[in-house]
Design a protein around this motif. Structure first.
Motif, short mmCIF file in Angstrom:
data_model
loop_
_atom_site.label_atom_id
_atom_site.label_comp_id
_atom_site.label_asym_id
_atom_site.label_seq_id
_atom_site.Cartn_x
_atom_site.Cartn_y
_atom_site.Cartn_z
N PRO A 18 0.80 -1.23 0.00
CA PRO A 18 0.00 0.00 0.00
C PRO A 18 0.83 1.29 0.00
CG PRO A 18 -0.81 -1.55 1.63
CD PRO A 18 0.40 -2.18 1.03
N ARG A 35 9.20 -6.94 -5.74
CA ARG A 35 8.79 -8.23 -5.19
C ARG A 35 7.32 -8.18 -4.84
NH1 ARG A 35 9.40 -11.18 0.67
NH2 ARG A 35 8.96 -9.09 1.48
N ASN A 37 4.86 -10.17 -2.57
CA ASN A 37 4.85 -11.18 -1.53
C ASN A 37 3.47 -11.85 -1.54
OD1 ASN A 37 4.96 -12.72 0.75
ND2 ASN A 37 5.68 -11.08 2.09
N HIS A 40 0.59 -11.66 0.92
CA HIS A 40 -0.25 -10.47 1.07
C HIS A 40 -0.79 -9.92 -0.25
CE1 HIS A 40 1.31 -10.43 5.11
NE2 HIS A 40 2.54 -10.36 4.65
N ALA A 41 0.00 -9.99 -1.32
CA ALA A 41 -0.37 -9.28 -2.54
C ALA A 41 -1.52 -9.96 -3.28
CB ALA A 41 0.85 -9.18 -3.47
N GLU A 45 -3.60 -6.61 -7.73
CA GLU A 45 -2.52 -5.63 -7.53
C GLU A 45 -1.40 -5.88 -8.55
OE1 GLU A 45 -0.88 -4.78 -3.41
OE2 GLU A 45 0.86 -5.73 -4.34
N ARG A 70 1.37 -19.34 9.11
CA ARG A 70 0.72 -18.13 9.61
C ARG A 70 -0.48 -18.53 10.45
NH1 ARG A 70 2.44 -13.23 7.32
NH2 ARG A 70 3.94 -13.66 5.67
N SER A 293 11.29 -4.15 2.53
CA SER A 293 10.00 -4.82 2.78
C SER A 293 9.02 -3.86 3.45
CB SER A 293 10.19 -6.06 3.67
OG SER A 293 10.96 -7.01 3.00
N ASN A 294 8.99 -3.88 4.80
CA ASN A 294 8.08 -3.00 5.52
C ASN A 294 8.25 -1.54 5.12
OD1 ASN A 294 7.37 -5.25 6.87
ND2 ASN A 294 7.78 -4.48 8.92
N THR A 297 6.07 -1.35 2.10
CA THR A 297 4.70 -1.90 2.14
C THR A 297 3.82 -1.13 3.11
OG1 THR A 297 5.40 -3.57 3.75
CG2 THR A 297 5.33 -4.24 1.44
N ILE A 298 4.31 -0.98 4.35
CA ILE A 298 3.48 -0.31 5.36
C ILE A 298 4.15 0.94 5.93
CG2 ILE A 298 2.12 -2.32 6.08
CD1 ILE A 298 4.20 -2.74 8.34
N1 LIG Z 1 0.71 -6.29 -1.29
C1 LIG Z 1 0.37 -5.98 -0.04
N2 LIG Z 1 -0.85 -5.51 0.22
C2 LIG Z 1 -1.19 -5.19 1.49
N3 LIG Z 1 -0.36 -5.28 2.55
C3 LIG Z 1 0.84 -5.75 2.35
C4 LIG Z 1 1.27 -6.13 1.04
N4 LIG Z 1 2.52 -6.59 1.13
C5 LIG Z 1 2.84 -6.49 2.43
N5 LIG Z 1 1.85 -5.98 3.18
C6 LIG Z 1 1.87 -5.68 4.61
O1 LIG Z 1 3.21 -5.32 4.94
C7 LIG Z 1 3.74 -6.15 5.95
C8 LIG Z 1 5.20 -6.42 5.68
O2 LIG Z 1 5.40 -6.99 4.40
P1 LIG Z 1 6.31 -8.23 4.16
O3 LIG Z 1 7.65 -8.01 4.74
O4 LIG Z 1 6.26 -8.52 2.71
O5 LIG Z 1 5.49 -9.38 4.91
P2 LIG Z 1 5.70 -10.29 6.20
O6 LIG Z 1 6.66 -9.62 7.12
O7 LIG Z 1 4.32 -10.44 6.77
O8 LIG Z 1 6.19 -11.59 5.66
C9 LIG Z 1 2.87 -7.38 5.93
O9 LIG Z 1 2.81 -8.04 7.16
C10 LIG Z 1 1.53 -6.84 5.49
O10 LIG Z 1 0.81 -6.38 6.60
#
Ligand SMILES: Nc1ncnc2c1ncn2[C@@H]1O[C@H](COP(=O)(O)OP(=O)(O)O)[C@@H](O)[C@H]1O
Ligand SMILES: C=C(OP(=O)(O)O)C(=O)O
Ligand SMILES: [K+]
Ligand SMILES: [Mg+2]
Length: 447
Positions: A18, A35, A37, A40-41, A45, A70, A293-294, A297-298
């Motif tokens: 997001p 990437r 993932n 979640h994806a 998207e 999970r 990653s985070n 994504t967030i």
């Molecule tokens: N495509 C996505 N759409 C919505 N939320 C996502 C997406 N990708 C990741 N997230 C959010 O971002 C967090 C961190 O992403 P990531 O590192 O890919 O996952 P995780 O740590 O859960 O394996 C996830 O836990 C999820 O809440």
């Protein structure tokens, strides 16, 4: 192709989510790969971004769930110290490991919540809470002591088909423990006529134990420091990172360093001293690619995170030869011999560029392991290899129609060299005779 000094050698891979989606156009000219993932994806998207990714020739990596556990269902939102719960009833994982035993740890949410299996009675796994905390559906669960079947799920197979239909360049498999899992994945890819490269995510003790044979059958490796830091005592991470990078390079494989590269930037617009130093050290260790990653994504500052990675990489890599270590390929092949010879020429002649035509992408990958200050221009006749090359350190991919005979390749190379460097020496690797999909000749040229 433009000015070669504009290209960054260390490659940047970002996780789609997001935060970055909103402002994707602001970073699409900086990043090399995305990437998705699959934990979640949503597929929608992916479909939404395919066009822009392909237009910009950004490498697409699909991260398959593999054996990642999970929380599927949970009947409480908090756990308290010393409380007892039934794993499989109060906390239901997406699947049960085969050999969970008394004394095994159950770690939830990156190890923040800790339980220990106290007893197993009538197939009920009774666990005691050691460290309490919040529980939310979908949180990751790590069972570092328990073992698992090596399967690729139906959902993974659906995702693999989707990746192949949409020309993904890379498929990464989470929680790889054995080489058979990678071989199975490759069989599935072959069955559906795919050409994606396979990345083994190393994030368990067993994966680490079997790393050498896993790497032998993979195209690359991801040091998945997130789960790895939960599955093994965290103090081992730095040496493990260095060992994996060294091994991957000796085997001529792609290597991605992932997770928490800029963790503080999830909430702050600037990095910590430790984070920028970690980025630089991963580059000095010999990683091809750095992953967010985070942060993307967030995180609150996805654009700033990408820009920070870009800036730190450029400064750290600019005199990479200073950090160069003694390097040897594991196997003494013709391919390795050619790469050593290019390195010897490079060190003596200091060419401005090295040009490598490639059908599989392996020749530029191997040569890149020597970490030249000059870029490697990789001539790729297929779209998929062209985009795969974007993740290789120091490589600038260039699309050509086909690899002709030696004279034709030298002609194209001269045009490229004239455009990129005004004068000086450049090196071209070649396959002779035409159609020989092997690099077996090196030509030193001059403008
Ligand atoms: N495509 C996505 N759409 C919505 N939320 C996502 C997406 N990708 C990741 N997230 C959010 O971002 C967090 C961190 O992403 P990531 O590192 O890919 O996952 P995780 O740590 O859960 O394996 C996830 O836990 C999820 O809440
Ligand atoms: C890259 C990783 O995997 P994921 O983000 O899918 O958990 C990791 O664990 O570091
Ligand atoms: K995943
Ligand atoms: Mg992981």
């Amino acid at each position: 192709m433009e000015d070669i000094s504009k290209y960054r050698k260390t490659k940047i891979l970002v996780t789609m989510g997001p935060s970055i989606e909103r402002d994707f156009s602001k970073i699409s000219d900086i990043i090399d790969g995305v990437r998705f993932n699959m934990s979640h994806a949503p597929k929608a998207e992916i479909l939404e971004f395919l066009e822009i990714l392909n237009k910009k020739n950004i490498s697409k990596l699909m991260d398959l769930k593999g054996n990642k556990i999970r929380i599927k269902e949970v009947n409480r939102d908090k756990l308290f110290e010393n409380e007892r719960v039934i794993f499989g009833k109060d906390i239901v994982p997406n699947y049960m490991p085969k050999c969970i035993e008394k004394g095994h740890r159950i770690l939830i949410n990156d190890g923040k919540v800790v339980l220990i299996v106290e007893n197993i009675e009538n197939d009920q796994i009774i666990a005691k809470v050691i460290v309490g905390g919040i529980l939310i559906k979908n949180m990751g669960v790590n069972l570092p002591e328990s073992c698992f079947p090596s399967t690729i799920s139906k959902e993974d197979i659906e995702n693999i088909k989707f990746a192949i239909e949409n020309d993904f360049e890379y498929l990464a498999l989470s929680f790889v423990r054995t080489k058979e899992e990678i071989e199975n994945l490759k069989d599935v890819i072959r069955f559906y006529g795919g050409k994606c490269s396979v990345i083994a995510k190393i994030e368990t003790k067993e994966g680490l134990k079997n790393i050498s044979e896993i790497l032998d059958v993979s195209d690359g490796v991801m040091i998945a420091r997130g789960d790895l830091g939960v599955e093994i005592p965290i103090e081992y991470l730095p040496t493990i990172q260095k060992d994996i990078i060294k091994l991957a390079n000796e085997k001529g494989k792609l290597v991605i360093t992932a997770t928490q590269m800029l963790d503080s930037m999830v909430n702050n617009p600037y990095p910590t001293r430790a984070e920028v130093t970690d980025i630089a050290n991963a580059i000095f260790d010999g990683t091809d690619c750095l992953m967010l990653s985070n942060e993307t994504t967030i995180g609150k500052y996805p654009i700033e995170s990408v820009k920070t990675l870009d800036r730190v990489s450029r400064v750290s890599e600019c005199d990479i030869s200073k950090h160069r270590k003694e390097f040897h390929f594991e196997k003494k092949t013709v391919y390795a011999g050619i790469a050593y010879a290019v390195d010897a020429l490079y060190r003596n002649l200091n060419p401005k560029i090295v040009i490598t035509p490639t059908t599989s992408g392996k020749t530029p990958l191997r040569i890149s392991k020597f970490r030249f200050n000059s870029p490697i221009i990789a001539l790729a006749p297929t779209q998929i290899v062209f985009r795969k090359l974007r993740l290789i350190w120091g490589v600038i991919p260039h699309k050509i129609d086909e690899i002709g005979d030696v004279d034709e390749v030298l002609l194209i190379s001269r045009e490229i060299a004239k455009e990129l460097v005004k004068s000086g020496i450049y090196i071209v690797t070649l396959g002779h005779p035409k159609g020989e999909k092997k690099t077996n000749v090196i030509k030193v040229e001059n403008i």
